[in-house]
Design an enzyme around this catalytic site. Structure first.
Site, PDB file in Angstrom:
ATOM      1  N   LYS A  58       0.843  -1.197   0.000  1.00 35.76           N
ATOM      2  CA  LYS A  58       0.000   0.000   0.000  1.00 35.76           C
ATOM      3  C   LYS A  58       0.878   1.247   0.000  1.00 35.76           C
ATOM      4  O   LYS A  58       1.888   1.301   0.709  1.00 35.76           O
ATOM      5  CB  LYS A  58      -0.914  -0.025   1.226  1.00 35.76           C
ATOM      6  N   SER A 133      -9.582   1.712   3.149  1.00 36.39           N
ATOM      7  CA  SER A 133      -8.786   2.490   2.216  1.00 36.39           C
ATOM      8  C   SER A 133      -7.758   1.649   1.451  1.00 36.39           C
ATOM      9  O   SER A 133      -7.113   2.152   0.525  1.00 36.39           O
ATOM     10  CB  SER A 133      -8.043   3.586   2.997  1.00 36.39           C
ATOM     11  N   SER A 157      -9.935  -0.792   7.184  1.00 34.66           N
ATOM     12  CA  SER A 157      -9.359  -0.574   5.855  1.00 34.66           C
ATOM     13  C   SER A 157      -8.613  -1.760   5.265  1.00 34.66           C
ATOM     14  O   SER A 157      -8.253  -1.730   4.091  1.00 34.66           O
ATOM     15  CB  SER A 157      -8.439   0.646   5.881  1.00 34.66           C
TER      16      SER A 157
END
Length: 444
Positions: A58, A133, A157
């Site tokens: 990420k 996210s 997330s």
């Protein structure tokens, strides 16, 4: 059938280059360095427990020599000088990095749109959200671009995009996995977490990245036993709490049906289902929201006040709610958190696991008419409470909706009980096939 690390990596990178223009799962693809690392693994030069395993990272987690943009335009050129602790551990374990994963800008939202990576899309239906996210992390795994990924989880997330994309994701106990080298939303609630197709893959990555980092003030010095040999020990005799309020109340019928079928499967594996009450769960979302919103505003306050145009407007709109949180409300949330953790402590004295839908619905449309605040509040209905308590949670694929969209099952446990969660996940996936399903576009 591919046999070498290079062949497997090459096939995944080819798929990434084919599908990423539509899915926007990866902000960058590191083809040359990934293939060089895979070649080194084939030559035996990169030994370790993850030798040759491909991962995406990420893009709020540092990788030396690459930008860490967190999806924000103002960080587009922020090249990292060194690896985050977790990336260094993965590298030492022989992992192969395919690239940086797209995400919700500044890790703040459920749709995973960013100014740098664009709108990440769900591979099961690109008109649907990928969750957030860590949307790009989950999509890159679901779409076969890599074997595993790292995301971050403040209030859901890792678990939400895992559920929505039909993969498996772990939020660890807060402090179990070092966060040094990652951009937070709320340092007191954030944790890095692994995503893979199945619980065994998640366990392999978790075993490498977990463990105390003395240079990280959020890292807990809590020893992790060598749990991998017991991964297939099963769950016979384990007590699983089924909440009678809150968690199922706004779930779609297809979600309820899939989760209830999962309950029967776990019962057939020898678990005992126990009705439980968690009367404070609904309030946990409100109190955690206030703390998280205030924390992210504090982190980006100067930019919010003087350069708000450098952050995407929908993110600014949601973030600004933190400016309205009073000191009294923040203090109330801190006090509530202590009481909530005590209720969880009492719960896990009676049961070993807590079961619920990960999210009340399958993936909604990207354009659903709701603002980011409302969309994210609805999606995180069942994930905020555990995150607020700091406990670990695992999302597992448990079915498909009538529109062939994945449905997720959430299992939560007491602090430091990730091995138990992963045992339960492996046992469940030994009897089910949902983690093996792939979106049609992957085979195309």
């Amino acid at each position: 059938m591919t046999n070498t690390h290079r062949e497997r990596a090459e096939a995944q990178l080819d798929r990434a280059e084919r599908l990423n223009p539509q899915l926007h799962a990866l902000i960058s693809i590191q083809r040359d360095t990934a293939l060089a690392a895979a070649d080194a693994a084939d030559r035996g030069e990169r030994p370790g427990p993850l030798q040759g395993m491909t991962l995406s990272i990420k893009d709020n987690i540092d990788m030396a020599g690459l930008p860490t943009t967190a999806g924000a335009d103002f960080l587009r050129d922020a090249v990292s000088a060194q690896d985050a602790t977790v990336v260094a551990r993965l590298r030492a374990a022989g992992a192969v990095f395919v690239g940086k994963a797209n995400m919700a800008e500044l890790a703040f939202g459920s749709r995973s749109y960013s100014a740098v990576g664009g709108q990440c899309r769900n591979p099961w239906n690109p008109a649907r959200i990928p969750g957030g996210s860590s949307g790009g992390s989950a999509v890159s795994v679901a779409a076969g671009m890599c074997t595993a990924s790292l995301g971050t989880d403040t209030g859901g997330s890792v678990r939400l995009p895992s559920a929505i994309n039909g993969v498996t994701g772990l939020r660890a106990t807060q402090g179990r996995i070092p966060s040094r080298g990652s951009l937070p939303v709320s340092a007191g609630h954030d944790t890095i977490g692994p995503i893979a197709r199945d619980a065994a893959g998640v366990a392999a990555v978790f075993a490498v990245v977990a463990g105390h980092d003395p240079l990280d003030e959020t890292s807990a010095d809590a020893p992790l036993p060598d749990f991998l040999p017991q991964l297939h020990a099963g769950i016979a005799g384990r007590r699983i709490g089924i909440p009678r309020t809150h968690y199922f109340e706004q779930a779609e019928p297809a979600v309820v049906a899939a989760v209830q079928q999962a309950m029967r499967t776990l019962e057939a594996l020898g678990a005992r289902l126990v009705d439980v009450d968690l009367p404070m769960a609904a309030d946990a979302h409100r109190h955690m929201s206030r703390m998280v919103f205030a924390d992210i505003c504090q982190l980006h306050l100067d930019r919010l006040q003087h350069q708000p145009q450098t952050i995407t407007a929908s993110v600014v709109e949601r973030m600004r709610h933190g400016l309205d949180v009073t000191g009294l409300q923040y203090a109330e949330a801190v006090a509530f958190k202590r009481t909530w953790q005590q209720q969880l402590r009492e719960l896990f004295g009676r049961v070993d696991l807590l079961l619920s839908p990960t999210t009340p619905t399958s993936a909604p449309p990207i354009e659903d008419g709701h603002n980011l605040l409302d969309a994210t509040r609805a999606a995180t209905r069942n994930t905020y409470a555990g995150a607020f308590g700091g406990i670990p949670g695992l999302s597992l694929p448990c079915g498909l909706s009538g529109e062939d969209l994945p449905i997720g099952l959430q299992l939560e446990a007491a602090w430091w009980q990730e091995p138990l969660l992963l045992q339960a996940g492996v046992a469940y996936q030994g009897r089910t096939h949902f983690h093996q399903l792939q979106p049609a576009m992957v085979a195309g």
